[in-house]
Design an enzyme around this catalytic site. Sequence first.
Site, short mmCIF file in Angstrom:
data_model
loop_
_atom_site.label_atom_id
_atom_site.label_comp_id
_atom_site.label_asym_id
_atom_site.label_seq_id
_atom_site.Cartn_x
_atom_site.Cartn_y
_atom_site.Cartn_z
N ASP A 1 52.51 -1.68 31.56
CA ASP A 1 52.30 -1.11 32.90
C ASP A 1 51.89 0.35 32.71
O ASP A 1 52.66 1.27 32.95
CB ASP A 1 53.57 -1.21 33.75
CG ASP A 1 53.33 -0.70 35.17
OD1 ASP A 1 52.17 -0.51 35.56
OD2 ASP A 1 54.32 -0.45 35.89
N ILE A 2 50.68 0.54 32.25
CA ILE A 2 50.19 1.86 31.87
C ILE A 2 49.44 2.48 33.04
O ILE A 2 48.42 1.96 33.49
CB ILE A 2 49.29 1.77 30.62
CG1 ILE A 2 50.00 1.00 29.51
CG2 ILE A 2 48.88 3.17 30.17
CD1 ILE A 2 51.38 1.53 29.13
N GLU A 3 49.99 3.58 33.53
CA GLU A 3 49.41 4.24 34.70
C GLU A 3 49.20 5.73 34.47
O GLU A 3 49.12 6.52 35.41
CB GLU A 3 50.33 4.01 35.91
CG GLU A 3 50.55 2.54 36.22
CD GLU A 3 51.42 2.31 37.45
OE1 GLU A 3 51.30 3.09 38.41
OE2 GLU A 3 52.21 1.34 37.45
N GLY A 4 49.09 6.12 33.21
CA GLY A 4 48.88 7.52 32.90
C GLY A 4 48.72 7.71 31.40
O GLY A 4 48.67 6.75 30.64
#
Length: 298
Positions: free
Chosen positions: A150-153
């Site tokens: 869940d990579i959001e940055g």
Amino acid sequence: MALRKSIALAIVPWVMLILVVGSEAGGIAIYWGQNGNEGTLSDTCATGNYNFVILAFLASFGNGQKPMINLAGHCDPYSNACVGLSSDIKSCQAKGIKVILSIGGGAGGYTLASSQDAEDLATYLWNNFLGGKSSARPLGNAVLDGIDFDIEGGTSQHWDELARYLSKYSTQGNKVYLTAAPQCPFPDAWVGGALKTGLFDYVWVQFYNNPPCQYTSGDISNLKNAWKEWISSIPATKIFLGLPAAPDAAGSGFIPVADLTSTVLPAIKGSTKYGGVMLWSKYYDDQTGYSSSIKSHV
């Protein structure tokens, strides 16, 4: 048996339609871990509503940081208190539910600074959460089923390498499932490259907080077009429709149960890649009963 089946289908052609529809039944994936008031992990699995429970999150890692899990009010990793979850994890798995650790999240301090960083993190995850060995496993001796991206940055670099390193730990008797939670605009800005590897088993696309590709009341076109792009472009085993379980769970993108069951799901379930629905999160699902309301339709 084959003869009887062929006769039945010849006489009653709609039987085939029923068989096809039945084969498209999906499951529900739920994120758990970011609110201490959402019940225990064991209780979450005991509801019978979920096929996947995703532990959120390993929120700090990379670039020299010590990896650290953050399960909000559930347990304190700094005092090694999260090892008590081991029995809950095993209880879930005994019910046939896959329990997956999510790395990243919307508010973590994480990045992968190099290929070596990716390899080191894969080794850490294997030894501390999967089938490897460590004297300080944060969740005790339970062996999780896989890792969720869940990579959001941070950066878009090296996530493909992390996926490759993790996949190498899969053996015939001990598969490491790889999942991801990209945003619905295609391709995803962070893990778009990693998803091209074809190593991901389940991809729960976030069709919320992204107005250009999410459902709006009475208009399914944006969501449907984005869904078609995802299922045709990503070599994953199954694609899930990621949704907020309550209006307050996201800034936008909540779909009322009636709209989901009557309009949205019928429009996307025809794909062989359809896997079901992902919900954020257990806490919000408790408030609305969303999973219970949609389970028979998914």
